[in-house]
Scaffold this motif. Structure first.
Motif, mmCIF file in Angstrom:
data_model
loop_
_atom_site.group_PDB
_atom_site.id
_atom_site.type_symbol
_atom_site.label_atom_id
_atom_site.label_comp_id
_atom_site.label_asym_id
_atom_site.label_seq_id
_atom_site.Cartn_x
_atom_site.Cartn_y
_atom_site.Cartn_z
ATOM 1 N N GLU A 77 0.831 -1.208 0.000
ATOM 2 C CA GLU A 77 0.000 0.000 0.000
ATOM 3 C C GLU A 77 0.867 1.260 0.000
ATOM 4 N N LEU A 78 1.922 1.235 0.824
ATOM 5 C CA LEU A 78 2.810 2.399 0.874
ATOM 6 C C LEU A 78 3.563 2.553 -0.445
ATOM 7 N N SER A 79 3.907 1.420 -1.022
ATOM 8 C CA SER A 79 4.585 1.433 -2.324
ATOM 9 C C SER A 79 3.734 2.123 -3.379
ATOM 10 N N ARG A 80 2.440 1.784 -3.428
ATOM 11 C CA ARG A 80 1.539 2.395 -4.410
ATOM 12 C C ARG A 80 1.318 3.877 -4.118
ATOM 13 N N LEU A 81 1.211 4.236 -2.849
ATOM 14 C CA LEU A 81 0.962 5.625 -2.473
ATOM 15 C C LEU A 81 2.115 6.544 -2.871
ATOM 16 N N PHE A 82 3.359 6.048 -2.758
ATOM 17 C CA PHE A 82 4.533 6.893 -3.000
ATOM 18 C C PHE A 82 5.233 6.592 -4.322
ATOM 19 N N GLY A 83 4.742 5.601 -5.053
ATOM 20 C CA GLY A 83 5.322 5.306 -6.365
ATOM 21 C C GLY A 83 6.725 4.757 -6.309
ATOM 22 N N ILE A 84 7.023 3.965 -5.293
ATOM 23 C CA ILE A 84 8.317 3.288 -5.219
ATOM 24 C C ILE A 84 8.065 1.791 -5.088
ATOM 25 N N SER A 85 9.089 1.011 -5.327
ATOM 26 C CA SER A 85 8.901 -0.439 -5.352
ATOM 27 C C SER A 85 8.878 -1.040 -3.947
ATOM 28 N N ASN A 86 8.249 -2.212 -3.849
ATOM 29 C CA ASN A 86 8.277 -2.961 -2.585
ATOM 30 C C ASN A 86 9.709 -3.287 -2.190
ATOM 31 N N GLN A 87 10.512 -3.612 -3.214
ATOM 32 C CA GLN A 87 11.895 -3.996 -2.963
ATOM 33 C C GLN A 87 12.676 -2.847 -2.316
ATOM 34 N N THR A 88 12.418 -1.614 -2.790
ATOM 35 C CA THR A 88 13.113 -0.452 -2.225
ATOM 36 C C THR A 88 12.733 -0.257 -0.765
ATOM 37 N N LEU A 89 11.444 -0.383 -0.445
ATOM 38 C CA LEU A 89 11.006 -0.241 0.947
ATOM 39 C C LEU A 89 11.627 -1.314 1.830
ATOM 40 N N ARG A 90 11.691 -2.526 1.330
ATOM 41 C CA ARG A 90 12.296 -3.609 2.118
ATOM 42 C C ARG A 90 13.789 -3.359 2.334
ATOM 43 N N TYR A 91 14.438 -2.783 1.306
ATOM 44 C CA TYR A 91 15.865 -2.482 1.447
ATOM 45 C C TYR A 91 16.076 -1.375 2.482
ATOM 46 N N TYR A 92 15.221 -0.343 2.462
ATOM 47 C CA TYR A 92 15.312 0.723 3.462
ATOM 48 C C TYR A 92 15.116 0.155 4.860
ATOM 49 N N ASP A 93 14.229 -0.834 4.984
ATOM 50 C CA ASP A 93 14.008 -1.508 6.266
ATOM 51 C C ASP A 93 15.265 -2.267 6.690
ATOM 52 N N LYS A 94 15.860 -2.971 5.738
ATOM 53 C CA LYS A 94 17.034 -3.814 6.016
ATOM 54 C C LYS A 94 18.212 -2.988 6.530
ATOM 55 N N ILE A 95 18.441 -1.790 5.921
ATOM 56 C CA ILE A 95 19.601 -0.982 6.323
ATOM 57 C C ILE A 95 19.278 -0.030 7.476
ATOM 58 N N GLY A 96 18.028 -0.079 7.952
ATOM 59 C CA GLY A 96 17.650 0.742 9.099
ATOM 60 C C GLY A 96 17.320 2.175 8.767
ATOM 61 N N LEU A 97 17.141 2.489 7.486
ATOM 62 C CA LEU A 97 16.818 3.857 7.091
ATOM 63 C C LEU A 97 15.350 4.188 7.347
ATOM 64 N N PHE A 98 14.469 3.239 7.016
ATOM 65 C CA PHE A 98 13.035 3.495 7.160
ATOM 66 C C PHE A 98 12.351 2.181 7.513
ATOM 67 N N LYS A 99 12.144 1.967 8.794
ATOM 68 C CA LYS A 99 11.613 0.698 9.279
ATOM 69 C C LYS A 99 10.120 0.838 9.624
ATOM 70 N N PRO A 100 9.334 -0.203 9.392
ATOM 71 C CA PRO A 100 7.914 -0.174 9.792
ATOM 72 C C PRO A 100 7.792 0.019 11.301
ATOM 73 N N ASN A 101 6.790 0.757 11.688
ATOM 74 C CA ASN A 101 6.578 1.002 13.117
ATOM 75 C C ASN A 101 5.936 -0.186 13.819
ATOM 76 N N TYR A 102 5.377 -1.111 13.032
ATOM 77 C CA TYR A 102 4.660 -2.225 13.661
ATOM 78 C C TYR A 102 4.880 -3.509 12.852
ATOM 79 N N VAL A 103 5.197 -4.598 13.547
ATOM 80 C CA VAL A 103 5.343 -5.905 12.916
ATOM 81 C C VAL A 103 4.403 -6.873 13.633
ATOM 82 N N ASP A 104 3.497 -7.499 12.874
ATOM 83 C CA ASP A 104 2.542 -8.452 13.430
ATOM 84 C C ASP A 104 3.301 -9.708 13.851
#
Length: 280
Positions: free
Chosen positions: A9-36
């Protein structure tokens, strides 16, 4: 308003790929605030939109991920200002490089146009040329020794102080002195060099780099081997005399189509330019 947003959903809202968001999460740049904890799904909240927007803005300005990460950790406005000033300087350099690239592209297009319509360009005419710069060494030689002296000028340039500052150079340029042109001596060249991308400030006080001032040039193209080019010089000289112009400087001769593009000397195309001014 939704409270949680998935990666997709965030990927579609901001026009970036899922892979990019996951990479930002991996390097600690932009991590999800909540993990189920049950399904390990990652969720972002609305407040994180502003952080992601900031990251994307800085990336569009060519900030490295390391620089973005440092700023997002510190939110130091002074540091951001310094980075933006540095980025602006880099952007100006890139614009300058792109302008140079466009100029080189235009020159090649012009040469291709001359090659395509060579018959038309064989006609003599007077054209306005901009200021140009040339790396040149004064030396007298005949056309039969051309390739030897091309090697000489390149070796001279490599040893000069200009090679590291002006790596971009253009066509080999041959010159015949004004006095020899006026005496119709078209068989001996008096200088060899090439056009360079430079400016008046860089070449100030230089003996090897000369400024060819903007002005009017009588010009035509020569089609065929270099050995017969003196005939085109004679034709251009006759045109200058007939039209009431005076030769006011050294000639410029450079290839439009040369051995770098064809092995057939009959297909060579060479442009000749002689600076002129109206006689009083």
């Amino acid at each position: 308003m939704k409270e949680k947003y998935t990666v997709s959903e965030l990927s579609r809202l901001f026009g970036i790929s899922n892979q990019t968001l996951r990479y930002y999460d991996k390097i600690g740049l932009f991590k999800p605030n909540y993990v189920d904890k049950e399904n390990n799904y990652r969720y972002y909240d609305y407040e994180q939109f502003f952080c992601l927007s900031m990251i994307m803005q800085l990336k569009r300005l060519n900030f490295s991920l390391e620089s973005v990460q440092r700023y997002s950790s510190s939110m130091d406005m002074n540091s951001l200002e310094k980075n933006l000033i540095k980025t602006k300087e880099l952007i100006h350099k890139q614009i300058e490089q792109l302008n140079q690239l466009e100029s080189r592209n235009d020159r090649i297009l012009q040469n291709l146009h001359i090659a395509k319509y060579a018959a038309e360009y064989q006609k003599c005419e007077v054209v306005e040329e901009p200021t140009r710069f040339q790396y040149a060494i004064p030396i007298n030689f005949e056309i039969k020794d051309l390739y030897h002296y091309i090697k000489v000028v390149y070796e001279s340039y490599i040893r000069s102080r200009y090679a590291t500052h002006m790596a971009q150079h253009g066509e080999i340029v041959l010159q015949i002195h004004k006095e020899n042109l006026q005496n119709r001596d078209f068989h001996v060249y008096n200088s060899i060099g090439f056009f360079i991308e430079s400016n008046a400030e860089v070449v100030k006080g230089s003996r090897e780099v000369v400024c060819i001032e903007q002005g009017k040039f009588a010009t035509c193209v020569h089609c065929g081997p270099y050995g017969t080019i003196h005939r085109s010089y004679q034709k251009l000289y006759d045109f200058i005399e007939k039209q009431g112009w005076n030769i006011c400087g050294d000639s410029l001769e450079f290839a439009v189509v040369s051995i770098s593009l064809t092995k057939d000397p009959e297909s060579f195309i060479t442009q000749i330019q002689i600076p002129v001014q109206k006689g009083e």
